[in-house]
Design a protein around this motif. Structure first.
Motif, PDB file in Angstrom:
ATOM      1  N   THR A   4      32.749  10.575  52.884  1.00  0.00           N
ATOM      2  CA  THR A   4      33.610  10.049  52.048  1.00  0.00           C
ATOM      3  C   THR A   4      33.186   9.253  51.037  1.00  0.00           C
ATOM      4  OG1 THR A   4      35.114  12.071  52.381  1.00  0.00           O
ATOM      5  CG2 THR A   4      35.826  11.082  50.265  1.00  0.00           C
ATOM      6  N   ILE A   5      33.241   9.121  49.460  1.00  0.00           N
ATOM      7  CA  ILE A   5      33.324   7.803  48.491  1.00  0.00           C
ATOM      8  C   ILE A   5      35.101   8.259  47.521  1.00  0.00           C
ATOM      9  CG2 ILE A   5      31.531   8.773  47.796  1.00  0.00           C
ATOM     10  CD1 ILE A   5      31.033   5.215  47.036  1.00  0.00           C
ATOM     11  N   VAL A   6      35.861   7.318  47.728  1.00  0.00           N
ATOM     12  CA  VAL A   6      36.604   7.498  46.743  1.00  0.00           C
ATOM     13  C   VAL A   6      35.837   6.002  45.690  1.00  0.00           C
ATOM     14  CG1 VAL A   6      38.593   6.781  45.631  1.00  0.00           C
ATOM     15  CG2 VAL A   6      38.359   7.985  47.681  1.00  0.00           C
ATOM     16  N   LEU A   7      35.333   7.040  43.756  1.00  0.00           N
ATOM     17  CA  LEU A   7      34.708   6.048  42.442  1.00  0.00           C
ATOM     18  C   LEU A   7      36.064   6.172  42.047  1.00  0.00           C
ATOM     19  CD1 LEU A   7      31.332   7.518  42.324  1.00  0.00           C
ATOM     20  CD2 LEU A   7      31.690   5.478  43.491  1.00  0.00           C
ATOM     21  N   TYR A   8      36.373   4.972  41.116  1.00  0.00           N
ATOM     22  CA  TYR A   8      37.606   4.839  40.294  1.00  0.00           C
ATOM     23  C   TYR A   8      37.794   3.828  39.345  1.00  0.00           C
ATOM     24  CZ  TYR A   8      38.857   0.522  42.153  1.00  0.00           C
ATOM     25  OH  TYR A   8      38.725  -1.063  42.748  1.00  0.00           O
ATOM     26  N   TYR A   9      37.679   4.256  37.872  1.00  0.00           N
ATOM     27  CA  TYR A   9      37.923   3.461  36.620  1.00  0.00           C
ATOM     28  C   TYR A   9      39.908   3.013  36.336  1.00  0.00           C
ATOM     29  CZ  TYR A   9      38.395   0.855  32.307  1.00  0.00           C
ATOM     30  OH  TYR A   9      39.488   0.212  31.326  1.00  0.00           O
ATOM     31  N   SER A  10      39.501   1.870  36.916  1.00  0.00           N
ATOM     32  CA  SER A  10      41.189   1.184  36.857  1.00  0.00           C
ATOM     33  C   SER A  10      41.286   0.154  35.535  1.00  0.00           C
ATOM     34  CB  SER A  10      41.803   1.453  37.723  1.00  0.00           C
ATOM     35  OG  SER A  10      43.547   0.441  37.672  1.00  0.00           O
ATOM     36  N   THR A  15      45.490   3.340  38.340  1.00  0.00           N
ATOM     37  CA  THR A  15      44.775   4.045  39.162  1.00  0.00           C
ATOM     38  C   THR A  15      44.288   3.304  40.115  1.00  0.00           C
ATOM     39  OG1 THR A  15      43.584   5.292  36.459  1.00  0.00           O
ATOM     40  CG2 THR A  15      41.802   5.941  38.852  1.00  0.00           C
ATOM     41  N   LYS A  16      43.448   2.403  40.179  1.00  0.00           N
ATOM     42  CA  LYS A  16      42.909   1.415  41.862  1.00  0.00           C
ATOM     43  C   LYS A  16      44.320   1.668  42.776  1.00  0.00           C
ATOM     44  CE  LYS A  16      41.798  -3.267  42.823  1.00  0.00           C
ATOM     45  NZ  LYS A  16      41.542  -3.992  43.729  1.00  0.00           N
ATOM     46  N   ALA A  28      37.943   7.161  53.720  1.00  0.00           N
ATOM     47  CA  ALA A  28      36.772   7.549  52.796  1.00  0.00           C
ATOM     48  C   ALA A  28      35.957   5.590  52.665  1.00  0.00           C
ATOM     49  CB  ALA A  28      37.317   7.850  51.873  1.00  0.00           C
ATOM     50  N   ASP A  29      35.466   5.379  52.248  1.00  0.00           N
ATOM     51  CA  ASP A  29      34.310   4.200  51.335  1.00  0.00           C
ATOM     52  C   ASP A  29      34.840   4.287  49.792  1.00  0.00           C
ATOM     53  OD1 ASP A  29      33.433   3.680  53.555  1.00  0.00           O
ATOM     54  OD2 ASP A  29      30.944   4.076  52.304  1.00  0.00           O
ATOM     55  N   ILE A  30      34.945   3.148  49.079  1.00  0.00           N
ATOM     56  CA  ILE A  30      35.978   3.334  48.133  1.00  0.00           C
ATOM     57  C   ILE A  30      35.122   2.332  47.434  1.00  0.00           C
ATOM     58  CG2 ILE A  30      36.706   1.096  48.592  1.00  0.00           C
ATOM     59  CD1 ILE A  30      39.167   2.300  46.814  1.00  0.00           C
ATOM     60  N   ALA A  31      35.028   2.202  45.598  1.00  0.00           N
ATOM     61  CA  ALA A  31      34.246   1.538  44.638  1.00  0.00           C
ATOM     62  C   ALA A  31      34.793   1.501  43.346  1.00  0.00           C
ATOM     63  CB  ALA A  31      32.819   1.855  44.797  1.00  0.00           C
ATOM     64  N   ALA A  32      34.681   0.320  42.463  1.00  0.00           N
ATOM     65  CA  ALA A  32      35.168   0.827  41.233  1.00  0.00           C
ATOM     66  C   ALA A  32      33.675   1.439  40.534  1.00  0.00           C
ATOM     67  CB  ALA A  32      35.760  -0.516  40.687  1.00  0.00           C
ATOM     68  N   ILE A  82      36.565  11.025  42.369  1.00  0.00           N
ATOM     69  CA  ILE A  82      36.303  10.414  41.001  1.00  0.00           C
ATOM     70  C   ILE A  82      38.404   9.952  40.687  1.00  0.00           C
ATOM     71  CG2 ILE A  82      35.488   9.254  38.898  1.00  0.00           C
ATOM     72  CD1 ILE A  82      33.110  11.283  40.017  1.00  0.00           C
ATOM     73  N   GLY A  83      38.346   9.050  40.679  1.00  0.00           N
ATOM     74  CA  GLY A  83      40.025   9.000  39.769  1.00  0.00           C
ATOM     75  C   GLY A  83      40.097   8.113  38.105  1.00  0.00           C
ATOM     76  N   HIS A  84      40.233   8.372  37.473  1.00  0.00           N
ATOM     77  CA  HIS A  84      41.018   7.866  36.659  1.00  0.00           C
ATOM     78  C   HIS A  84      42.087   8.086  35.644  1.00  0.00           C
ATOM     79  CE1 HIS A  84      41.224  11.686  34.797  1.00  0.00           C
ATOM     80  NE2 HIS A  84      40.677  11.875  35.569  1.00  0.00           N
ATOM     81  N   PRO A  85      42.061   6.927  34.866  1.00  0.00           N
ATOM     82  CA  PRO A  85      43.192   6.958  33.714  1.00  0.00           C
ATOM     83  C   PRO A  85      43.841   8.534  33.038  1.00  0.00           C
ATOM     84  CG  PRO A  85      41.837   5.602  33.259  1.00  0.00           C
ATOM     85  CD  PRO A  85      41.606   6.115  34.662  1.00  0.00           C
TER      86      PRO A  85
END
Length: 162
Positions: A4-10, A15-16, A28-32, A82-85
């Motif tokens: 699993t990977i979590v991608l996010y924009y903060s 959100t980060k 999970a791995d994580i990347a911005a 995917i995480g986002h505001p």
């Protein structure tokens, strides 16, 4: 073993923090996600109808904000989160651009937002429409607004990942 990977924009760090906790709970791995042109505090002033973010968010549903081409290779992942505001009731427009760039076929996709006032229904519809426009065959999970530790924990527990 599924990965699993979590991608996010903060834009502000909210959100980060949520993305880091989701990644921690899931191992999970994580990347911005990075916009080509970073947002300034002035760009994000929602009280001014002429600011960059306000203008972008009021585009037609197919509006996009370009992102840097620095996302990890998705081939090694089975689950993409995917995480986002949430801006003006929907994900920031760079999330659709992110979904456009990823090969999500055969994956499980889950999205979450951070907001002090919006629910997730419009964001879920926005993500589902973007997935459909790309023709992806995937398992789209129900997203949620992660505005408290309880909301975050409950949402993570509800996920049906590979």
């Amino acid at each position: 073993m599924a990965k699993t990977i979590v991608l996010y924009y903060s834009a502000t760090g909210t959100t980060k923090k949520a993305a880091e906790e989701v990644a921690k709970q899931l191992g999970a791995d994580i990347a911005a996600i990075h916009p080509v042109k970073p947002y300034t505090a002035t760009d994000l002033n929602w009280h001014d109808q002429s600011t960059r973010a306000t203008v972008e968010q009021k585009q037609e549903h197919d509006g996009r904000v370009p992102i840097k081409d620095d996302l990890p290779d998705m081939a090694q992942y089975d689950n993409v989160i995917i995480g986002h505001p949430i801006w003006w009731g929907i994900p920031s427009r760079l999330i659709a651009a992110t979904i456009d760039k990823l090969d999500l076929n055969g994956k499980v996709l889950a999205t979450f937002g951070t907001s002090s006032s919006s629910g997730y229904d419009r964001s879920q519809s926005n993500v589902a429409r973007t997935v459909k426009e790309n023709g992806y065959q995937l398992a789209l999970q129900q997203g949620a607004v992660l505005n408290s530790p309880a909301a975050l924990n409950n949402w993570v527990k509800s996920l049906q990942l590979k």
